[in-house]
Write a protein that holds these residues in place. Structure first.
Motif, PDB file in Angstrom:
ATOM      1  N   LEU A 103       0.837  -1.184   0.000  1.00 37.75           N
ATOM      2  CA  LEU A 103       0.000   0.000   0.000  1.00 37.75           C
ATOM      3  C   LEU A 103       0.878   1.243   0.000  1.00 37.75           C
ATOM      4  CD1 LEU A 103      -2.555  -1.113   2.741  1.00 37.75           C
ATOM      5  CD2 LEU A 103      -2.743  -1.388   0.269  1.00 37.75           C
ATOM      6  N   ALA A 104       0.391   2.278  -0.616  1.00 38.80           N
ATOM      7  CA  ALA A 104       1.112   3.552  -0.652  1.00 38.80           C
ATOM      8  C   ALA A 104       0.175   4.644  -0.161  1.00 38.80           C
ATOM      9  CB  ALA A 104       1.579   3.852  -2.067  1.00 38.80           C
ATOM     10  N   PHE A 105       0.622   5.407   0.804  1.00 40.53           N
ATOM     11  CA  PHE A 105      -0.175   6.491   1.365  1.00 40.53           C
ATOM     12  C   PHE A 105       0.558   7.812   1.190  1.00 40.53           C
ATOM     13  CE2 PHE A 105      -1.284   2.734   3.850  1.00 40.53           C
ATOM     14  CZ  PHE A 105      -2.667   2.773   3.801  1.00 40.53           C
ATOM     15  N   ASP A 106      -0.197   8.857   0.871  1.00 36.37           N
ATOM     16  CA  ASP A 106       0.405  10.176   0.904  1.00 36.37           C
ATOM     17  C   ASP A 106       0.459  10.615   2.373  1.00 36.37           C
ATOM     18  OD1 ASP A 106      -2.155  11.047   1.616  1.00 36.37           O
ATOM     19  OD2 ASP A 106      -2.570  11.943  -0.333  1.00 36.37           O
ATOM     20  N   GLU A 107       1.102  11.743   2.640  1.00 35.74           N
ATOM     21  CA  GLU A 107       1.295  12.162   4.034  1.00 35.74           C
ATOM     22  C   GLU A 107      -0.029  12.359   4.765  1.00 35.74           C
ATOM     23  OE1 GLU A 107       3.997  15.337   4.808  1.00 35.74           O
ATOM     24  OE2 GLU A 107       5.375  14.654   3.250  1.00 35.74           O
ATOM     25  N   GLU A 108      -1.018  12.919   4.097  1.00 37.78           N
ATOM     26  CA  GLU A 108      -2.307  13.179   4.733  1.00 37.78           C
ATOM     27  C   GLU A 108      -3.010  11.875   5.112  1.00 37.78           C
ATOM     28  OE1 GLU A 108      -6.572  15.266   3.674  1.00 37.78           O
ATOM     29  OE2 GLU A 108      -4.789  15.866   2.559  1.00 37.78           O
ATOM     30  N   SER A 109      -3.007  10.904   4.217  1.00 37.86           N
ATOM     31  CA  SER A 109      -3.642   9.611   4.508  1.00 37.86           C
ATOM     32  C   SER A 109      -2.904   8.883   5.622  1.00 37.86           C
ATOM     33  CB  SER A 109      -3.664   8.735   3.260  1.00 37.86           C
ATOM     34  OG  SER A 109      -4.445   9.318   2.255  1.00 37.86           O
ATOM     35  N   GLN A 110      -1.592   8.898   5.568  1.00 39.47           N
ATOM     36  CA  GLN A 110      -0.798   8.222   6.585  1.00 39.47           C
ATOM     37  C   GLN A 110      -1.068   8.831   7.958  1.00 39.47           C
ATOM     38  OE1 GLN A 110       3.330   7.998   5.617  1.00 39.47           O
ATOM     39  NE2 GLN A 110       3.897   7.058   7.532  1.00 39.47           N
ATOM     40  N   GLU A 111      -1.126  10.144   8.025  1.00 40.12           N
ATOM     41  CA  GLU A 111      -1.387  10.811   9.298  1.00 40.12           C
ATOM     42  C   GLU A 111      -2.776  10.436   9.820  1.00 40.12           C
ATOM     43  OE1 GLU A 111      -1.877  15.354  10.889  1.00 40.12           O
ATOM     44  OE2 GLU A 111      -0.297  14.939   9.428  1.00 40.12           O
ATOM     45  N   HIS A 112      -3.752  10.368   8.930  1.00 40.38           N
ATOM     46  CA  HIS A 112      -5.111   9.999   9.337  1.00 40.38           C
ATOM     47  C   HIS A 112      -5.143   8.598   9.946  1.00 40.38           C
ATOM     48  CE1 HIS A 112      -9.418   9.336   9.286  1.00 40.38           C
ATOM     49  NE2 HIS A 112      -9.197   8.218   8.616  1.00 40.38           N
ATOM     50  N   PHE A 113      -4.523   7.620   9.278  1.00 41.65           N
ATOM     51  CA  PHE A 113      -4.548   6.244   9.776  1.00 41.65           C
ATOM     52  C   PHE A 113      -3.773   6.102  11.079  1.00 41.65           C
ATOM     53  CE2 PHE A 113      -5.828   5.283   5.412  1.00 41.65           C
ATOM     54  CZ  PHE A 113      -6.890   4.432   5.672  1.00 41.65           C
ATOM     55  N   LEU A 114      -2.656   6.794  11.207  1.00 36.66           N
ATOM     56  CA  LEU A 114      -1.888   6.705  12.442  1.00 36.66           C
ATOM     57  C   LEU A 114      -2.635   7.357  13.602  1.00 36.66           C
ATOM     58  CD1 LEU A 114       1.730   7.328  11.147  1.00 36.66           C
ATOM     59  CD2 LEU A 114       0.697   5.157  11.824  1.00 36.66           C
ATOM     60  N   ASN A 115      -3.359   8.431  13.334  1.00 35.54           N
ATOM     61  CA  ASN A 115      -4.136   9.092  14.389  1.00 35.54           C
ATOM     62  C   ASN A 115      -5.369   8.283  14.762  1.00 35.54           C
ATOM     63  OD1 ASN A 115      -2.402  11.249  14.705  1.00 35.54           O
ATOM     64  ND2 ASN A 115      -3.446  12.490  13.181  1.00 35.54           N
ATOM     65  N   ALA A 116      -5.879   7.466  13.849  1.00 32.71           N
ATOM     66  CA  ALA A 116      -7.071   6.664  14.126  1.00 32.71           C
ATOM     67  C   ALA A 116      -6.772   5.577  15.156  1.00 32.71           C
ATOM     68  CB  ALA A 116      -7.605   6.038  12.841  1.00 32.71           C
ATOM     69  N   ALA A 117      -5.548   5.051  15.161  1.00 35.89           N
ATOM     70  CA  ALA A 117      -5.152   4.015  16.117  1.00 35.89           C
ATOM     71  C   ALA A 117      -3.676   4.205  16.450  1.00 35.89           C
ATOM     72  CB  ALA A 117      -5.400   2.631  15.540  1.00 35.89           C
ATOM     73  N   PRO A 118      -3.365   5.199  17.289  1.00 32.33           N
ATOM     74  CA  PRO A 118      -1.959   5.465  17.604  1.00 32.33           C
ATOM     75  C   PRO A 118      -1.277   4.291  18.297  1.00 32.33           C
ATOM     76  CG  PRO A 118      -3.406   6.777  18.993  1.00 32.33           C
ATOM     77  CD  PRO A 118      -4.272   6.065  17.981  1.00 32.33           C
ATOM     78  N   SER A 119       0.011   4.162  18.076  1.00 32.85           N
ATOM     79  CA  SER A 119       0.780   3.042  18.616  1.00 32.85           C
ATOM     80  C   SER A 119       0.871   3.054  20.132  1.00 32.85           C
ATOM     81  CB  SER A 119       2.193   3.045  18.028  1.00 32.85           C
ATOM     82  OG  SER A 119       2.131   2.861  16.645  1.00 32.85           O
ATOM     83  N   GLY A 120       0.678   4.201  20.765  1.00 30.43           N
ATOM     84  CA  GLY A 120       0.784   4.293  22.215  1.00 30.43           C
ATOM     85  C   GLY A 120      -0.380   3.661  22.953  1.00 30.43           C
TER      86      GLY A 120
END
Length: 51
Positions: A18-35
């Motif tokens: 999969l390839a994400f642009d910065e905006e998509s990547q930020e959205h997915f990481l914020n939806a389920a943060p690693s912390g």
């Protein structure tokens, strides 16, 4: 978002990239943060596996 799909000799999906642009990547990481103590990634599957 799908960059590459590879199939095995039996014509089943082997891998997908999969390839994400910065905006998509930020959205997915914020939806389920690693912390958070939960399966990592925005989409979790049964058995603790994630997409």
């Amino acid at each position: 978002m799908v960059k590459k799909i590879t199939v095995d000799p039996n014509k089943r999906i082997d891998r997908n990239e999969l390839a994400f642009d910065e905006e998509s990547q930020e959205h997915f990481l914020n939806a389920a943060p690693s912390g958070v103590k939960a399966p990592e990634g925005a989409f979790s599957l049964r058995g603790g596996k994630t997409l």
